[in-house]
Write an enzyme that holds these catalytic residues in place. Structure first.
Site, mmCIF file in Angstrom:
data_model
loop_
_atom_site.group_PDB
_atom_site.id
_atom_site.type_symbol
_atom_site.label_atom_id
_atom_site.label_comp_id
_atom_site.label_asym_id
_atom_site.label_seq_id
_atom_site.Cartn_x
_atom_site.Cartn_y
_atom_site.Cartn_z
ATOM 1 N N ASN A 164 0.814 -1.216 0.000
ATOM 2 C CA ASN A 164 0.000 0.000 0.000
ATOM 3 C C ASN A 164 0.853 1.274 0.000
ATOM 4 O O ASN A 164 1.898 1.327 0.645
ATOM 5 C CB ASN A 164 -0.932 0.010 1.211
ATOM 6 N N HIS A 165 0.381 2.287 -0.697
ATOM 7 C CA HIS A 165 1.007 3.608 -0.719
ATOM 8 C C HIS A 165 0.047 4.631 -0.120
ATOM 9 O O HIS A 165 -1.179 4.449 -0.157
ATOM 10 C CB HIS A 165 1.309 4.040 -2.166
ATOM 11 N N LYS A 166 0.607 5.688 0.417
ATOM 12 C CA LYS A 166 -0.204 6.820 0.864
ATOM 13 C C LYS A 166 -0.882 7.431 -0.373
ATOM 14 O O LYS A 166 -0.229 7.731 -1.368
ATOM 15 C CB LYS A 166 0.668 7.848 1.569
#
Length: 210
Positions: free
Chosen positions: A81-83
């Site tokens: 996951n990425h911001k």
């Protein structure tokens, strides 16, 4: 002549199928007894296909008993996951230097929790399962599906994203099976009921199990 749950290769002279718990090295992957993994190439591919599973995140992959996992199944874990609420989702900070102080707080990146596969689940070839998914007991995942949301017990799902195709049994039978939890019986009892467990039997027959 009951198969040995501690046997790495339960099929004689065939080393592309294993009882999975006997090959797992990662402490954050937990697998139940008699769950098998069948790989076209090499059974060590299983852990390679648990992607972005970083110790510092701490999420677990938990798989129940008597599951059937085919070749090419991938589990995408929370480390992928990425911001996403900034102008850019690019992870500048991982490259260090003057970019290092842009690292997000742990609470800024999506975290979906542990990925949990129930008992007696059949996962077809080349399925992808996204972070934090919960797959209920007795479910079937069709080949090449991408599972983006939880799967109900005894549901058959398929597609990208995976959607409900049908329920395997009526609601009453599903509820009875979830009460029985046959996968938790001792192995002698399971063995003595093999024929009943592998037939399409009625709710009355299920109610006669003790």
């Amino acid at each position: 002549m009951i198969p040995d749950k501690n046997n790495k290769y339960p099929l004689e002279h065939y080393h592309k199928l294993c009882f999975l718990k006997n090959i797992i090295q990662n402490k954050n992957i937990v697998v139940g007894e008699y769950t098998y993994y069948d790989d076209d190439e090499d059974i060590t591919n299983f852990e390679k296909n648990v992607k972005y599973h970083f110790d510092f995140i701490g999420d677990k992959l938990i798989i129940g008993k008597f599951c059937m996992i085919a070749s090419g199944v991938s589990f995408i874990m929370n480390g992928a996951n990425h911001k996403m609420d900034g102008v850019s989702a690019y992870p500048f900070y991982i490259f260090g230097g003057d970019w290092a102080d842009s690292a997000p707080a742990a609470t800024d990146t999506p975290y979906k929790g542990d990925t949990v596969v129930g008992n007696d689940v059949w996962i077809g070839t080349n399925v992808t399962i996204m972070p934090g998914i919960k797959i209920g007991d007795g479910a079937i995942i069709a080949s090449k599906s991408v599972v983006t949301k939880d799967v109900a017990p005894y549901a058959v799902v398929g597609g990208n994203p995976a959607c409900l195709i049908k329920m395997r049994f009526s609601e009453k039978i599903v509820n009875r099976l979830l009460e029985l939890k046959w996968w938790n019986w001792d192995i002698q009892k399971i063995t003595s009921n093999i024929h009943a467990l592998t037939q399409n039997i009625s709710l009355t027959d299920l109610n006669n199990f003790k």
